[in-house]
Design a protein around this motif. Structure first.
Motif, PDB file in Angstrom:
ATOM      1  N   VAL A  17       0.840  -1.197   0.000  1.00  0.00           N
ATOM      2  CA  VAL A  17       0.000   0.000   0.000  1.00  0.00           C
ATOM      3  C   VAL A  17       0.876   1.250   0.000  1.00  0.00           C
ATOM      4  O   VAL A  17       0.612   2.209  -0.740  1.00  0.00           O
ATOM      5  N   LEU A  18       1.912   1.274   0.802  1.00  0.00           N
ATOM      6  CA  LEU A  18       2.809   2.436   0.824  1.00  0.00           C
ATOM      7  C   LEU A  18       3.541   2.610  -0.500  1.00  0.00           C
ATOM      8  O   LEU A  18       3.797   3.730  -0.929  1.00  0.00           O
ATOM      9  N   ASN A  19       3.871   1.522  -1.157  1.00  0.00           N
ATOM     10  CA  ASN A  19       4.577   1.598  -2.435  1.00  0.00           C
ATOM     11  C   ASN A  19       3.673   2.156  -3.535  1.00  0.00           C
ATOM     12  O   ASN A  19       4.155   2.778  -4.475  1.00  0.00           O
ATOM     13  N   HIS A  20       2.381   1.939  -3.413  1.00  0.00           N
ATOM     14  CA  HIS A  20       1.447   2.411  -4.431  1.00  0.00           C
ATOM     15  C   HIS A  20       0.834   3.776  -4.094  1.00  0.00           C
ATOM     16  O   HIS A  20      -0.074   4.224  -4.766  1.00  0.00           O
ATOM     17  N   ALA A  21       1.314   4.410  -3.061  1.00  0.00           N
ATOM     18  CA  ALA A  21       0.824   5.748  -2.710  1.00  0.00           C
ATOM     19  C   ALA A  21       1.353   6.747  -3.739  1.00  0.00           C
ATOM     20  O   ALA A  21       2.437   6.570  -4.290  1.00  0.00           O
TER      21      ALA A  21
END
Length: 123
Positions: free
Chosen positions: A94-98
């Motif tokens: 999720v953090l990588n796709h922010a």
């Protein structure tokens, strides 16, 4: 049969005339009756217990129990590890796709207009 007609009710019976199950027991207190019933239940329970088949029966049963306990703990540890790993991986994904753009809050403008303040004055 229970014939309670007046002529039958006044007859004197001996214990031999009454079946064994219908013989009245002496008046027992509640504690005596409870103790007798508990003793009968425990005797019945003890009658169903058999001796151990071997001298090592306790050791064998304890070993089986310990193996099952170790297996339960191992399964629980693996389950906790899997859930924790999945949570970390999902969080990283999720953090990588922010979005990488800074957004509205961190726009980088130094002279931003803030509602409720006087503009043009520098602090």
């Amino acid at each position: 049969m229970n014939d309670t007609s007046p002529d039958r009710a006044h007859e004197d019976f001996t214990e031999q005339d009454v079946p064994e199950q219908e013989v009245a027991e002496p008046a027992l207190t509640e504690q005596d009756r409870t103790e007798r019933e508990l003793r009968a239940a425990l005797e019945t329970l003890a009658g169903g217990v058999s001796a151990a088949p071997s001298p090592d029966a306790y050791r064998t049963a304890r070993g089986d129990w310990l193996r099952r306990e170790r297996r339960r703990r191992l399964v629980l540890a693996v389950l906790i590890t899997v859930v924790f790993t999945l949570a970390v991986l999902i969080g990283l994904w999720v953090l990588n796709h922010a979005p990488s753009d800074p957004g509205v809050i961190f726009s980088g403008t130094r002279n931003a207009v803030v509602p409720g303040t006087v503009s043009g004055l520098s602090p």
